[in-house]
Design a protein around this motif. Structure first.
Motif, PDB file in Angstrom:
ATOM      1  N   ARG A   3      38.786 -59.990 -15.362  1.00 42.07           N
ATOM      2  CA  ARG A   3      38.966 -60.279 -16.790  1.00 42.07           C
ATOM      3  C   ARG A   3      40.416 -60.055 -17.216  1.00 42.07           C
ATOM      4  O   ARG A   3      40.993 -60.828 -17.970  1.00 42.07           O
ATOM      5  CB  ARG A   3      38.055 -59.379 -17.642  1.00 42.07           C
ATOM      6  CG  ARG A   3      36.596 -59.821 -17.653  1.00 42.07           C
ATOM      7  CD  ARG A   3      35.723 -58.799 -18.372  1.00 42.07           C
ATOM      8  NE  ARG A   3      34.314 -59.113 -18.173  1.00 42.07           N
ATOM      9  CZ  ARG A   3      33.518 -59.643 -19.100  1.00 42.07           C
ATOM     10  NH1 ARG A   3      33.973 -59.905 -20.308  1.00 42.07           N
ATOM     11  NH2 ARG A   3      32.263 -59.916 -18.838  1.00 42.07           N
ATOM     12  N   GLU A  52      35.117 -56.711 -11.532  1.00 43.95           N
ATOM     13  CA  GLU A  52      34.799 -57.556 -12.686  1.00 43.95           C
ATOM     14  C   GLU A  52      35.879 -57.389 -13.758  1.00 43.95           C
ATOM     15  O   GLU A  52      36.349 -58.362 -14.339  1.00 43.95           O
ATOM     16  CB  GLU A  52      33.418 -57.169 -13.227  1.00 43.95           C
ATOM     17  CG  GLU A  52      32.904 -58.080 -14.334  1.00 43.95           C
ATOM     18  CD  GLU A  52      31.539 -57.625 -14.864  1.00 43.95           C
ATOM     19  OE1 GLU A  52      30.790 -56.989 -14.077  1.00 43.95           O
ATOM     20  OE2 GLU A  52      31.250 -57.886 -16.036  1.00 43.95           O
ATOM     21  N   GLY A  76      32.409 -61.338 -31.331  1.00 46.06           N
ATOM     22  CA  GLY A  76      31.586 -60.949 -30.197  1.00 46.06           C
ATOM     23  C   GLY A  76      32.282 -61.279 -28.889  1.00 46.06           C
ATOM     24  O   GLY A  76      33.436 -61.713 -28.855  1.00 46.06           O
ATOM     25  N   ALA A  77      31.548 -61.071 -27.797  1.00 47.80           N
ATOM     26  CA  ALA A  77      32.047 -61.398 -26.468  1.00 47.80           C
ATOM     27  C   ALA A  77      32.292 -62.902 -26.390  1.00 47.80           C
ATOM     28  O   ALA A  77      31.485 -63.700 -26.873  1.00 47.80           O
ATOM     29  CB  ALA A  77      31.003 -60.986 -25.420  1.00 47.80           C
ATOM     30  N   ARG A  78      33.388 -63.298 -25.760  1.00 49.22           N
ATOM     31  CA  ARG A  78      33.707 -64.718 -25.557  1.00 49.22           C
ATOM     32  C   ARG A  78      33.628 -65.528 -26.848  1.00 49.22           C
ATOM     33  O   ARG A  78      33.087 -66.636 -26.861  1.00 49.22           O
ATOM     34  CB  ARG A  78      32.764 -65.343 -24.522  1.00 49.22           C
ATOM     35  CG  ARG A  78      32.777 -64.706 -23.187  1.00 49.22           C
ATOM     36  CD  ARG A  78      34.055 -64.963 -22.465  1.00 49.22           C
ATOM     37  NE  ARG A  78      34.249 -63.932 -21.418  1.00 49.22           N
ATOM     38  CZ  ARG A  78      35.357 -63.740 -20.765  1.00 49.22           C
ATOM     39  NH1 ARG A  78      36.399 -64.480 -21.023  1.00 49.22           N
ATOM     40  NH2 ARG A  78      35.459 -62.809 -19.872  1.00 49.22           N
ATOM     41  N   SER A  79      34.154 -64.942 -27.911  1.00 48.61           N
ATOM     42  CA  SER A  79      34.160 -65.685 -29.177  1.00 48.61           C
ATOM     43  C   SER A  79      35.536 -66.263 -29.464  1.00 48.61           C
ATOM     44  O   SER A  79      35.746 -66.856 -30.528  1.00 48.61           O
ATOM     45  CB  SER A  79      33.717 -64.771 -30.325  1.00 48.61           C
ATOM     46  OG  SER A  79      34.637 -63.703 -30.475  1.00 48.61           O
ATOM     47  N   GLY A  80      36.474 -66.062 -28.518  1.00 51.67           N
ATOM     48  CA  GLY A  80      37.799 -66.635 -28.720  1.00 51.67           C
ATOM     49  C   GLY A  80      38.757 -65.729 -29.470  1.00 51.67           C
ATOM     50  O   GLY A  80      39.788 -66.194 -29.971  1.00 51.67           O
TER      51      GLY A  80
END
Lengths: 176, 176, 176
Positions: free
Chosen positions: B54, B50, B18-22
């Protein structure tokens, strides 16, 4: 296999996963490893063209050794028929739940009845369900209620299942 | 390692999550365990501030042993260059898919071409992809189509990958 | 157990999962396997009837061996009290993060302070957190910022935890 009064009488597999994670294809593969005939209990209702197309794609994958039974609301009744005495694929519990909510039924009571039926499989029963609780909290209250009810249903079925799988990109991860 | 005509020729790892799961950090770690140089195939396009931020954060993590190549649409071409004959990080397949849809391409055909390229890695190739199908069904039809296409792409790449990981809170779970 | 200067001094378990995945029930079970008393650090704030009901349901499950402490913002302070020297359930980190954002706090700094506190457990500490990044990218920027912050918090806590579980339909999958 769980310890049961009548061993080898039945077995319940729950196949969980997200959209397009390969749940149905994996469930079909598990059923087709058994001798036919195979019963397919379909809970989908074609309200629009998009849904009709999804149903048609799923149906096209299955050959004549499958008998398809529509059970958008009365899964408990369908699981009590003679056809459900062998391999049965239930696809899917989440649409069944959605149908119950749309029909204004008592979701908690219906869930309890369905779980009681699934807890006594009379053959290899494979139930498919969606995991819908891993995104951001939905804006609208109905979506939150549905998400909660789906999570509770999944937990209750998982508790009585002999095997629980979580599908990731078409690959099963064994949870139970 | 899969059975291949030329063993040790290549290996494909799919890092899902998922998002920001590394995902990206883990993928970089896997690549950096190989001798440099390392190729980074970037599919992100900076449409707004934005997204620029990123991209800058990801880029700042990588040192000069990395060569970065922008490949928002032509990943197949980028995978055919001499630079892709060693360790390659593709970050990420889901943005590539989004770019294809925005560009009005034939997503099914492009997916098939990309999967064919990824199925013949010429070094350690690590591809990152997002799992987007585990929330409530999106309200709008475009989001549902994207979700379906992303799920199909993930399944197809997972099928040809030597190793598939599902990232949870920065930790890899082995799926395949 | 991690290698620590004082072995058996403490242990941190992170219980991750989606909505209605059985996170809290599993966390309570882990705490209740220890001798009482047990401390419950509640981060939920009842802004509306729906939230009040959720809080009441969770509270009704716990008996008098539990002492409940409200800590919507100052979890670090609550973890420093004498009550937190034994078994502690923190439920949940994601609501704490949401409270920080609503209160206009510096989320990055507060996250760093909390993670430092959790990295030095003084008993069996079990922290519950939501996984919210596995759905479609949210339309609004605030939801995306929250999703990113929640993912970063989960990664940081997982990195210092002795054990990390991902709940699926009430069943724990061991991640670390």
């Amino acid at each position: 296999m769980r310890g049961r009064a009548l061993p080898d009488k039945g077995r319940l597999i729950l196949v969980l996963g997200g959209a397009r994670s390969g749940k149905s294809a994996h469930a079909e593969k598990r059923i087709e490893a058994q001798p036919p005939p195979w019963a397919y209990l379909a809970t989908a209702q074609a309200f629009d063209a998009e849904m009709s197309e999804r149903i048609a794609i799923h149906r096209a994958r299955r050959d004549r050794r499958w008998s398809t039974h529509d059970a958008p609301l009365d899964l408990v009744g369908a699981l009590a028929t003679p056809e459900a005495g062998g391999p049965v694929l239930v696809d899917c519990l989440t649409l069944w739940l959605s149908n119950q909510m749309l029909a204004g039924r008592d979701v908690e009571a219906e869930t309890a009845r369905l779980v009681a039926a699934l807890a006594a499989p009379r053959g290899l029963w494979v139930a498919v369900a969606n995991e819908v609780g891993l995104g951001i909290v939905p804006d609208n209250a109905l979506a939150r209620r549905f998400r909660d009810a789906a999570g509770r249903l999944n937990q209750a079925v998982a508790a009585v299942a002999d095997e629980v799988l979580f599908m990731v990109a078409g690959l099963p991860m064994r949870v139970k």
